[in-house]
Enzyme design. Structure first.
Site, mmCIF file in Angstrom:
data_model
loop_
_atom_site.group_PDB
_atom_site.id
_atom_site.type_symbol
_atom_site.label_atom_id
_atom_site.label_comp_id
_atom_site.label_asym_id
_atom_site.label_seq_id
_atom_site.Cartn_x
_atom_site.Cartn_y
_atom_site.Cartn_z
ATOM 1 N N CYS B 113 0.684 -1.212 -0.155
ATOM 2 C CA CYS B 113 -0.045 0.013 -0.006
ATOM 3 C C CYS B 113 0.589 1.282 0.044
ATOM 4 C CB CYS B 113 -0.961 -0.224 1.243
ATOM 5 S SG CYS B 113 -0.407 0.380 2.839
ATOM 6 N N HIS B 450 -0.458 1.323 7.819
ATOM 7 C CA HIS B 450 -1.364 1.260 6.342
ATOM 8 C C HIS B 450 -1.182 2.484 5.986
ATOM 9 C CE1 HIS B 450 -4.225 -0.088 3.550
ATOM 10 N NE2 HIS B 450 -5.002 0.534 3.986
#
Lengths: 312, 512
Positions: B113, B450
């Site tokens: 990500c 994240h």
């Protein structure tokens, strides 16, 4: 024995949450990764890789040197003396020596360009007074869900745990004909080591009656890249003995020395320290006689054995 | 309530009758049970034959458990004109048509990500997309494969609306930068720093995209960024000035440098982006003094000499605790504005260059206000409400400036010469920037988390790119990214320059 002490210690040294397998149901929506003894141990066995850089830094006579500025993004800039044609990884070694930041956390930039380890600083036209920016980064990559490490019976052997907390040794113990300093005052958690039993040796490396194939007992710390400080300390102590420090994995037969490189963590308002207990191959280990440091050439010559935790 | 048993065809029903209600209510109950319309119902079992609507319960022999018979046919339910279709059953192309309003997301290929969000932020720079699209590969060049896979990837992102799987680009990226191929002892690809991915991509693009007038570029030249198209888009040219505090008579020394981003240093006192930027540009350093022949304290001040078209700001949210040898993340709230003014961080010479444009912006704003007042005055209304409306409209007009700037950027021509002219147009810069993308980090550790990209689409409309999931958000949601807790925290912010209209337009206006 209380597993939460072990899982909290492992969480501290991984800098990530570690739970026991039975607690999985308390963490819905997370993905889980099982810890394995072998990879777990390897993570904290750091080979000495920049020995020459670190040691030559202390002794070297400076020739054609210059000064550059290192600017940590979130810290104070400092002035660093370097050679005009020096490898970038040597610069990182000097930075680590100056502010004790592990090399693998360092990312250096000059004029917006990242410096590669195997290049000379002159390749980047870095000259007197150049400012090199250093970052340590913010890791991310999870696929929308965080992950949690867990341990199970493939990782630990509770039947071999031993509580040394209130034990004081009055006799000398030995393993492989070498003095074995038992971890008195510590709680020892045994690791599952069945995979290390081979066809030829079987369990003889685990013996306790000084048999021919018996391996020695040693300890080492759990701080990030703690082996390098051991090497540095060892170098200072051994400089008068003329011993040339080599490349390898450093450990110590003294748990008190390992304790200074152990990670501390907190549980119920008490502080604890965590270190590893190993078995070392006596055929390949190098012992420095006047100081309590051992060097093993590679991973295969040092095997994980237990985790020791003590209240401090 | 009195229970009665009603038999209808082959069915039997047990119905509760309320004597205080009229008979039509009882018939309604039967309708709901049997679907026989009330006007068709014939109920038999009472004295006197069929039950009438105007009958009174007290006149009938209503008793517990009485058996009644219902006659009449039920109504057939109308079938729908066409069968119901569910979204999940639609063929993929039709399902995509319904989602065609949202741009494409990027699939997470295992802890990637950091790269997905970086690419979504880069996609907000149309000049960069145009340059990459027009790139002609060179033979045996180090990063030409990366540029070619970038062409394919950005083309897919612009054209498609289903999530794009960037496996080809990812393989090329990892071959060029082996650090991102790092694996954990457990065998998984490790998480990485999005800012590092951003820096590596821009450096590679700079290597492959020199200015047309530049001579052969040394691959490691310190001027690589400065003499490339990337330098024109993202390069911040700064001047560093060293002044000796211990010996004021010593001549100050200066150095010039090109940065690809500005760093916002976060301390316990930092609450606003501008404060953090300022702190990062001024500091004290100890170094050898040529006049004193010993270490002395120097004040190092960095000023901006030249501003690019886009400014990337990094919130430095990592910290190395020397005492505990721990790397940690800083989650402190740092407010960042939708409009950033860097005028005060520039050199005096550069301020002089920017001042005329800034004055013109103010003049246009005042002229706009004056025109609005004249119109209101002409209509004869002079009350406060109208004045407030004027101010509101003026504010709206002010907000429309970014729109015109954005639209002019979107209309970049595809020819190389036009691209160069448009990209390098500098005469109308003001030192002000508007926020166009935010890259956030979620999680409380510095070693894992994240990344998510938030990209501005239009006024008060933002897209959130959470790997393959794309959703819409508003300005209020972007304000929540300032920090604190486990929510998304701003790590990188991308600003686009705000420009004033060219002089020729102003001249024409004056003539009118």
């Amino acid at each position: 024995m209380d597993k939460s002490l072990l899982t909290l210690g492992l969480s501290a040294i991984y800098n990530h949450l570690v739970i026991y397998e039975s607690e999985k149901q308390n963490y819905l929506g997370y993905s889980f990764i099982a810890l394995e003894v072998e990879s777990f141990h390897k993570r904290f066995l750091q080979h000495e890789q920049s020995t020459n850089t670190d040691f030559n830094y202390i002794n070297q006579v400076e020739i054609r040197t210059t000064n550059i500025i290192i600017k940590p993004l979130n810290g104070e800039s400092f002035w660093l003396q370097v050679k005009e044609s020096e490898l970038v990884k040597n610069i990182k070694g000097k930075i680590r020596y100056k502010i004790d930041l592990p090399v693998r956390f360092q990312t250096l930039y000059y004029c917006g360009k990242k410096l590669e380890d195997d290049h000379l600083i002159s390749d980047y036209n870095i000259t007197y007074g150049s400012t090199i920016h250093m970052e340590i980064g913010l890791k991310g990559g999870g696929g929308g869900t965080s992950f949690i490490y867990f341990i199970n019976d493939s990782f630990i052997s509770p039947s071999f745990d031993y509580d040394f907390t209130n034990i004081k040794d009055s006799i000398v113990h030995s393993r492989g004909s070498e003095v074995y300093t038992r971890p008195c005052g510590w709680m020892r958690f045994a690791l599952n080591i069945n995979k290390y039993n081979t066809e030829t040796d079987g369990k003889t490396w685990l013996g306790f009656c000084n048999g021919p194939n018996e391996w020695l007992v040693s300890y080492h710390g759990t701080k990030e890249e703690s082996c390098n400080p051991i090497a540095m300390e060892g170098y200072k102590l051994s400089s008068c003995s003329g011993f040339a420090f080599g490349v390898g994995i450093y450990s110590t037969p003294s748990i008190d020395i390992a304790k200074t490189y152990g990670r501390t963590f907190k549980k119920d308002n008490c502080h604890y320290v965590i270190v590893f207990q190993n078995r070392v191959n006596p055929k390949t280990v190098i012992k420095i006689d006047n100081i309590q440091y051992w060097i093993s050439p590679n991973d295969a010559d040092i095997r994980p054995y237990g985790v020791c935790i003590k209240k401090v | 309530m009195v229970k009665v048993n009603v038999k209808w065809n082959k069915e039997k029903y047990e119905v509760d009758v309320d004597p205080s209600e009229p008979v039509s209510s009882f018939k309604g109950q039967l309708y709901s049970l049997t679907m026989v319309p009330i006007e068709r119902q014939k109920i038999m079992g009472f004295k006197g034959g069929i039950l009438k609507d105007d009958a009174q319960w007290k006149d009938l022999d209503l008793t517990e458990g009485k058996n009644l018979m219902l006659m009449g046919s039920a109504v057939e339910l109308e079938k729908p004109d066409k069968p119901i279709v569910f979204l999940e059953d639609l063929p993929p192309s039709k399902a995509a048509a319904l989602n065609s309003l949202l741009p494409a997301g990027l699939t997470n290929l295992g802890n990637t990500c950091y790269l997905n969000s970086t690419l979504q932020c880069l996609k907000t720079v149309p000049e960069l997309l145009t340059i990459i699209k027009n790139y002609k590969p060179k033979t045996n060049s180090r990063y030409s494969n990366l540029l070619k896979s970038s062409q394919g990837l950005f083309n897919d992102l612009s054209r498609l609306h289903e999530p794009v799987t960037p496996s080809v680009f990812l393989n090329t990226f990892r071959m060029c930068f082996p650090r991102f191929s790092e694996k954990s002892p457990e065998g998984l690809y490790m998480q990485q720093d999005a800012e590092e991915a951003w820096g590596e991509l821009l450096t590679a693009y700079a290597h492959e995209l020199p200015l047309d007038n530049a001579n052969g570029t040394d691959s490691h030249s310190a001027d690589l960024i400065k003499r490339s198209m990337i330098g024109k888009l993202f390069g911040i040219q700064v001047v560093e000035k060293f002044t000796c505090k211990d010996n004021p008579e010593e001549e100050p020394t200066t150095r010039e440098e090109t940065l690809l981003k500005l760093a916002c240093n976060i301390t316990v006192e930092t609450s606003y982006l501008f404060d953090g930027l300022k702190k990062g540009l001024e500091e004290e350093i100890s170094k050898a003094s040529p006049t004193l022949h010993k270490d002395a304290i120097y004040t190092k001040k960095t000023l901006i000499k030249q501003l690019p078209k886009y400014i990337m700001v990094q919130f430095v949210r990592f910290h190395w605790k020397d005492a505990t040898k721990t790397k940690s993340k800083i989650v402190r709230v740092v407010q960042f504005p939708f409009t950033l003014d860097l005028f005060d961080l520039c050199t005096p010479e550069y301020k002089e260059r920017l001042s005329p444009n800034r004055k013109r912006v103010e003049d246009e704003f005042n002229a706009s206000l004056e025109r609005k007042r004249k119109v209101i005055g002409g209509s004869g209304d002079g009350n406060d409400e109208d004045d407030k409306q004027v101010e509101k409209k003026a504010a709206v007009n002010n907000d429309n400036q970014p729109q015109s700037s954005t639209s002019s950027n979107d209309s970049v021509s595809t020819t190389g010469a036009a691209v160069d002219d448009d990209v390098f147009f500098k005469e109308n810069e003001t030192g002000k920037y508007e926020l166009c993308a935010v890259l956030t980090h979620q999680g409380r550790y510095a070693e894992s988390g994240h990344y998510v990209a938030w990209v501005k689409k239009s006024e008060n409309k933002w897209y959130k790119f959470d790997d393959r999931d794309v959703t819409e958000h508003t300005d209020e949601d972007i304000k929540k990214l300032s920090g604190g807790g486990d929510f998304h925290i701003c790590y990188l912010a991308l600003y686009r320059t705000l420009t004033v209209k060219p002089k020729s337009s102003s001249t024409i206006t004056e003539q009118k």
